[in-house]
Enzyme design. Structure first.
Site, mmCIF file in Angstrom:
data_model
loop_
_atom_site.group_PDB
_atom_site.id
_atom_site.type_symbol
_atom_site.label_atom_id
_atom_site.label_comp_id
_atom_site.label_asym_id
_atom_site.label_seq_id
_atom_site.Cartn_x
_atom_site.Cartn_y
_atom_site.Cartn_z
ATOM 1 N N LYS A 30 -36.400 12.128 2.250
ATOM 2 C CA LYS A 30 -36.092 12.755 3.537
ATOM 3 C C LYS A 30 -35.332 14.072 3.372
ATOM 4 O O LYS A 30 -34.521 14.219 2.461
ATOM 5 C CB LYS A 30 -35.223 11.796 4.368
ATOM 6 C CG LYS A 30 -35.926 10.502 4.766
ATOM 7 C CD LYS A 30 -36.963 10.705 5.846
ATOM 8 C CE LYS A 30 -36.415 10.669 7.239
ATOM 9 N NZ LYS A 30 -36.083 9.350 7.746
ATOM 10 N N TYR A 63 -29.497 6.687 14.578
ATOM 11 C CA TYR A 63 -30.255 5.433 14.654
ATOM 12 C C TYR A 63 -30.344 4.817 13.254
ATOM 13 O O TYR A 63 -30.085 3.629 13.064
ATOM 14 C CB TYR A 63 -31.653 5.713 15.206
ATOM 15 C CG TYR A 63 -32.527 4.486 15.273
ATOM 16 C CD1 TYR A 63 -32.467 3.631 16.368
ATOM 17 C CD2 TYR A 63 -33.401 4.171 14.236
ATOM 18 C CE1 TYR A 63 -33.254 2.501 16.430
ATOM 19 C CE2 TYR A 63 -34.191 3.039 14.282
ATOM 20 C CZ TYR A 63 -34.116 2.205 15.391
ATOM 21 O OH TYR A 63 -34.894 1.073 15.432
ATOM 22 N N ARG A 113 -49.262 2.275 15.590
ATOM 23 C CA ARG A 113 -48.707 1.341 14.619
ATOM 24 C C ARG A 113 -48.126 0.108 15.314
ATOM 25 O O ARG A 113 -48.190 -0.996 14.797
ATOM 26 C CB ARG A 113 -47.612 2.017 13.797
ATOM 27 C CG ARG A 113 -47.015 1.042 12.814
ATOM 28 C CD ARG A 113 -46.113 1.738 11.836
ATOM 29 N NE ARG A 113 -44.805 2.015 12.411
ATOM 30 C CZ ARG A 113 -43.745 2.308 11.689
ATOM 31 N NH1 ARG A 113 -43.830 2.385 10.374
ATOM 32 N NH2 ARG A 113 -42.598 2.550 12.267
ATOM 33 N N ASP A 158 -32.141 10.634 15.319
ATOM 34 C CA ASP A 158 -32.717 9.747 14.314
ATOM 35 C C ASP A 158 -31.676 9.350 13.276
ATOM 36 O O ASP A 158 -31.630 8.217 12.817
ATOM 37 C CB ASP A 158 -33.873 10.450 13.591
ATOM 38 C CG ASP A 158 -35.061 10.634 14.515
ATOM 39 O OD1 ASP A 158 -34.950 10.223 15.688
ATOM 40 O OD2 ASP A 158 -36.081 11.173 14.066
ATOM 41 N N LYS A 169 -44.212 14.584 4.656
ATOM 42 C CA LYS A 169 -44.021 13.473 5.601
ATOM 43 C C LYS A 169 -43.970 14.106 6.986
ATOM 44 O O LYS A 169 -43.001 14.768 7.345
ATOM 45 C CB LYS A 169 -42.733 12.717 5.308
ATOM 46 C CG LYS A 169 -42.554 11.522 6.247
ATOM 47 C CD LYS A 169 -41.365 10.663 5.850
ATOM 48 C CE LYS A 169 -41.374 9.328 6.553
ATOM 49 N NZ LYS A 169 -41.293 9.423 8.000
ATOM 50 N N LYS A 180 -45.892 8.747 -3.584
ATOM 51 C CA LYS A 180 -46.614 7.495 -3.809
ATOM 52 C C LYS A 180 -47.038 7.405 -5.264
ATOM 53 O O LYS A 180 -47.415 8.423 -5.865
ATOM 54 C CB LYS A 180 -47.871 7.445 -2.924
ATOM 55 C CG LYS A 180 -47.572 7.566 -1.442
ATOM 56 C CD LYS A 180 -48.814 7.779 -0.596
ATOM 57 C CE LYS A 180 -48.397 8.081 0.841
ATOM 58 N NZ LYS A 180 -49.482 8.487 1.715
ATOM 59 N N GLU A 215 -46.728 14.443 -1.050
ATOM 60 C CA GLU A 215 -47.301 15.126 0.117
ATOM 61 C C GLU A 215 -46.256 15.209 1.225
ATOM 62 O O GLU A 215 -45.214 14.554 1.133
ATOM 63 C CB GLU A 215 -48.550 14.372 0.598
ATOM 64 C CG GLU A 215 -48.245 12.972 1.084
ATOM 65 C CD GLU A 215 -49.459 12.042 1.044
ATOM 66 O OE1 GLU A 215 -50.289 12.162 0.130
ATOM 67 O OE2 GLU A 215 -49.548 11.181 1.937
HETATM 68 S S1 IVH Z 1 -47.652 6.634 3.873
HETATM 69 C C1 IVH Z 1 -46.838 1.840 3.743
HETATM 70 N N1 IVH Z 1 -47.745 9.198 4.144
HETATM 71 O O1 IVH Z 1 -44.019 7.793 7.946
HETATM 72 C C2 IVH Z 1 -46.496 3.028 4.529
HETATM 73 N N2 IVH Z 1 -46.670 7.967 5.841
HETATM 74 O O2 IVH Z 1 -41.964 5.491 7.397
HETATM 75 C C3 IVH Z 1 -47.370 4.138 4.100
HETATM 76 N N3 IVH Z 1 -45.782 9.353 7.658
HETATM 77 O O3 IVH Z 1 -45.431 5.039 9.504
HETATM 78 C C4 IVH Z 1 -47.002 5.345 4.813
HETATM 79 N N4 IVH Z 1 -46.445 11.272 6.859
HETATM 80 O O4 IVH Z 1 -46.111 7.299 10.327
HETATM 81 C C5 IVH Z 1 -47.330 8.059 4.684
HETATM 82 N N5 IVH Z 1 -47.925 11.519 4.220
HETATM 83 C C6 IVH Z 1 -47.518 10.367 4.775
HETATM 84 C C7 IVH Z 1 -46.835 10.321 5.998
HETATM 85 C C8 IVH Z 1 -46.410 9.099 6.497
HETATM 86 C C9 IVH Z 1 -45.814 10.668 7.853
HETATM 87 C C10 IVH Z 1 -45.128 8.377 8.565
HETATM 88 C C11 IVH Z 1 -46.034 7.260 8.953
HETATM 89 C C12 IVH Z 1 -45.350 6.002 8.534
HETATM 90 C C13 IVH Z 1 -43.935 6.454 8.339
HETATM 91 C C14 IVH Z 1 -43.320 5.632 7.238
#
Ligand code: IVH
Length: 679
Positions: A323, A41, A144, A38, A123, A299, A121
């Protein structure tokens, strides 16, 4: 990263990058078989984005920067998302998080001193999905895809236990006509390991990581296959705002009440410094977390501000992914060494072109055994994926056959022991040197014996052990206690001072608690915990030596195999001679009758409040009790510690009132680590 200065060069490089990225997208999304990590990439994408920023005229509509994710696979129907599923911008460190916060302040015209309230939260590293509920009933589920249009995976998603097929009724509000729940489809690390074991038994190629396993399981044309996979859905948001909530926090709370598992542990942070503290704590939980995490998502909590802040082409301005350092990278396997362990097992160790993985430079990694080498078909000269998970020894995940040039050489098991040239035999998956006198075994035994958790002899490391054995100064482990200054005279690299230090360290080890000595002996299957148990139950070495298999098996945690190992070890005449020699030189401290001292948590009472992210309550209780502690459900003056998880209850207030020490989950885990227990 070098950005070309003239447009012709930039065009050439951009085209090259696009070709490469398209190819990697295909491998990643369609084949589930990436050939770069990753991190690599991301680097390609970052370079392309930088070029396009510098030369906007070079942006093409089909550039991978112009969309997110993968095109839907044709075999699936398609679903258009009513609100695009964007991706997140990355922050790779604390500085970039502060820059994000500054940007929010600028956009909202807030004075720098006024903290923004953030929801933080985990990821999750899985596959994002959208579930559409009409009148409370699951109707459509989609991946997605490219962010606008995803694949229709409804029958597959229906098989996931954690996906409610119907929303739970809730007295306080009526379920909206349409609800779009977004979240991540995942496989836990534990289930991933089991799934791969099963696949290997069936002769199928293993999945590279939990995310690939989740993706491969969800995007199955046959939903019965999906049903057989242990998938989990964890919600992290909604599409259209059809819930009566004002903040992200409230949204997830409500989703939880409607029947979803939601991202945990989550925290409301007043300002970016609290976000940074959360980010650090979460990184500490990473190894013990049941799911693979690649960072935290931050967020803006107030959802009304989301509209004010808006989005860029690919990501919202109100959120960022903080990250963690990537734990998987690619590098070249330069050569292989054979390492002989204490029991004679010969382990192939890969020598790598040094590469930084998760903040540490790695130049060696284990290949475990020759069966694994054969199964993975790793060769000398290959490009390989290397992974480092926490404290675990780095390992080779697998080769990247697509990058082969034809000059790679197979890794062949040696037909003689690489150290003593003695005979080797195959034992299950392992290759073993059967020469009892093999110096490599003795060296490994010495290093184990001298280890911090065994006799703790500082200065007796790899080099010294090798010298002592190969120059004939030590013929068995007990000989260490009969060394004199004169023995070191003709050894290279020993100064007066270091000889003195080593001899003193050896002297300090002459009085040693029984359990440490038992652990130091390296009896197969007797780790630190078992050694403690044995010492507690039998109290003296003599009593243990006399115990037969039945007596051993009456002890909690000792099964027939272990019992056999122990009796066999003490029956062996060679071992008996060495033990007698040890006892001439050292004094074993008998274990005290009470459990005090032996059990690290003896006399301590723990109270838990809030949800632990890294383990269940039951597991926590089990661990505390196995270390001699007690778990209570209420806080009193006698409570030793209150361990606080997410969303703690009134017990935390009570602890503060009574002045009882409060531990965060990380502190609790560190305490466990110090005792040598494994959460
Ligand atoms: S919020 C507008 N919350 O990360 C995008 N995403 O790069 C809002 N992901 O496609 C995403 N955990 O698949 C959000 N707690 C989390 C997440 C999360 C994993 C993934 C998700 C998203 C990607 C964003």
């Amino acid at each position: 990263m070098k950005i070309p200065r003239n447009i012709e060069e930039a065009r050439r490089r951009a085209e090259e990058l696009r070709r490469e990225i398209h190819e990697h997208n295909y491998r990643y999304y369609v084949l589930n078989q990436p050939i770069i990590s990753d991190a690599e990439y991301d680097a390609l994408m970052a370079e392309l984005r930088a070029i396009e920023r510098q030369f906007p005229e070079l942006v093409t509509p089909d550039s991978p920067t112009q969309r997110v994710g993968a095109p839907p696979r044709e075999e699936f129907g398609t679903v258009r998302h009513t609100v695009p599923m964007l991706s997140l911008e990355d922050a790779r460190n604390e500085e970039e998080l502060r820059a994000f916060d500054a940007r929010i302040h600028r956009f909202l015209r807030l004075p720098p001193g006024e903290p923004v309230v953030y929801a933080a939260e985990p990821k999750y590293d899985g596959l994002s999905c959208e579930l559409v509920y009409v009148d409370g009933v699951l109707t459509v589920a989609s991946t997605r895809g490219d962010g606008q249009v995803g694949e229709d995976v409804t029958p597959n998603v229906r098989t996931i236990d954690t996906v409610p097929l119907r929303l739970r009724e809730h007295p306080e509000f009526s379920i909206p006509e349409r609800l779009e729940v977004r979240g991540e489809v995942l496989i836990s690390k534990e289930d991933f390991a089991k799934l791969n074991q099963e696949r290997e038994r069936q002769g199928l190629s293993p999945f590279a990581n939990p995310r690939n396993a989740a993706a491969g399981s969800l995007r199955q044309l046959d939903p019965t296959i999906t049903a057989s996979r242990p998938l989990v859905f964890i919600a992290w948001g909604i599409g259209q705002r059809t819930l009566p909530t004002k903040t992200h926090r409230e949204t997830l709370d409500l989703l939880h009440k409607l029947g979803f598992r939601v991202a945990e542990p989550r925290r409301i942070c007043q300002g970016i410094e609290e976000v940074i503290a959360y980010y650090r704590e979460l990184e500490n939980l990473r190894d013990t977390f049941p799911f693979e995490l690649d960072g935290a998502v931050i967020k803006v909590n107030n959802m009304d501000l989301w509209e004010t802040l808006g989005t860029t082409a690919r990501s919202p301005r109100w959120a960022i992914a903080a990250k963690f350092k990537p734990r998987e990278r690619t590098t070249r396997l330069l050569d292989v060494q054979f390492q002989v362990g204490r029991t004679g097992i010969i382990t192939p160790v890969a020598l790598l072109e040094p590469v930084e993985v998760g903040g540490v430079v790695i130049s060696r990694a284990t290949l475990h055994n020759f069966e694994e080498v054969a199964r993975k078909d790793v060769r000398i000269g290959d490009w390989v994926f290397v992974r480092r998970a926490g404290d675990v020894i780095p390992e080779i995940v697998g080769p990247i056959p697509e990058r082969r040039k034809g000059t790679e050489r197979p890794i062949l098991p040696p037909d003689r022991c690489p150290v003593c040239q003695g005979e080797v035999v195959k034992e299950g998956a392992y290759l073993k040197c059967i020469n009892l006198a093999c110096p490599a075994k003795l060296e490994a035994a010495l290093r184990h014996m001298a280890g911090r958790r065994a006799l703790d002899i500082e200065g007796l490391g790899k080099k010294t052990a090798e010298l002592l054995v190969r120059r004939g100064k030590v013929q068995d482990p007990a000989d260490v206690f009969f060394l004199r200054a004169g023995d070191f005279q003709d050894l290279p690299g020993f100064a007066e001072k270091s000889i003195q230090n080593l001899l003193q360290a050896i002297d300090r080890a002459r009085r040693i608690p029984l359990h440490r000595f038992l652990f130091a002996l390296g009896i197969p299957g007797v780790g630190e915990q078992v050694a403690r148990t044995l010492a507690r139950e039998f109290r003296t070495l003599k009593a243990l030596q006399r115990a037969n298999e039945e007596a051993l098996m009456r002890v909690e945690g000792i099964g027939p195999e272990l019992a056999r190992n122990i009796t066999r070890f003490f029956k062996e005449p060679h071992n008996q001679r060495i033990l007698a020699k040890f006892l001439k030189a050292i004094t074993l401290e008998e274990e005290p009758e009470t459990e005090q001292d032996v059990m690290p948590f003896a006399g301590k009472t723990f109270v838990f409040t809030g949800a632990l992210a890294s383990m269940t309550r039951d597991r926590a209780r089990e661990l505390v009790e196995s270390l001699g502690g007690k778990v209570s459900s209420s806080v009193s003056r006698k409570t030793s510690y209150v361990v606080v998880g997410e969303n703690p209850g009134s017990k935390l207030d009570r602890a503060r009132e009574l002045g009882v020490p409060v531990l965060s989950e990380t502190e609790f885990l560190n305490m466990l680590k110090d005792t040598g227990a494994h959460p």
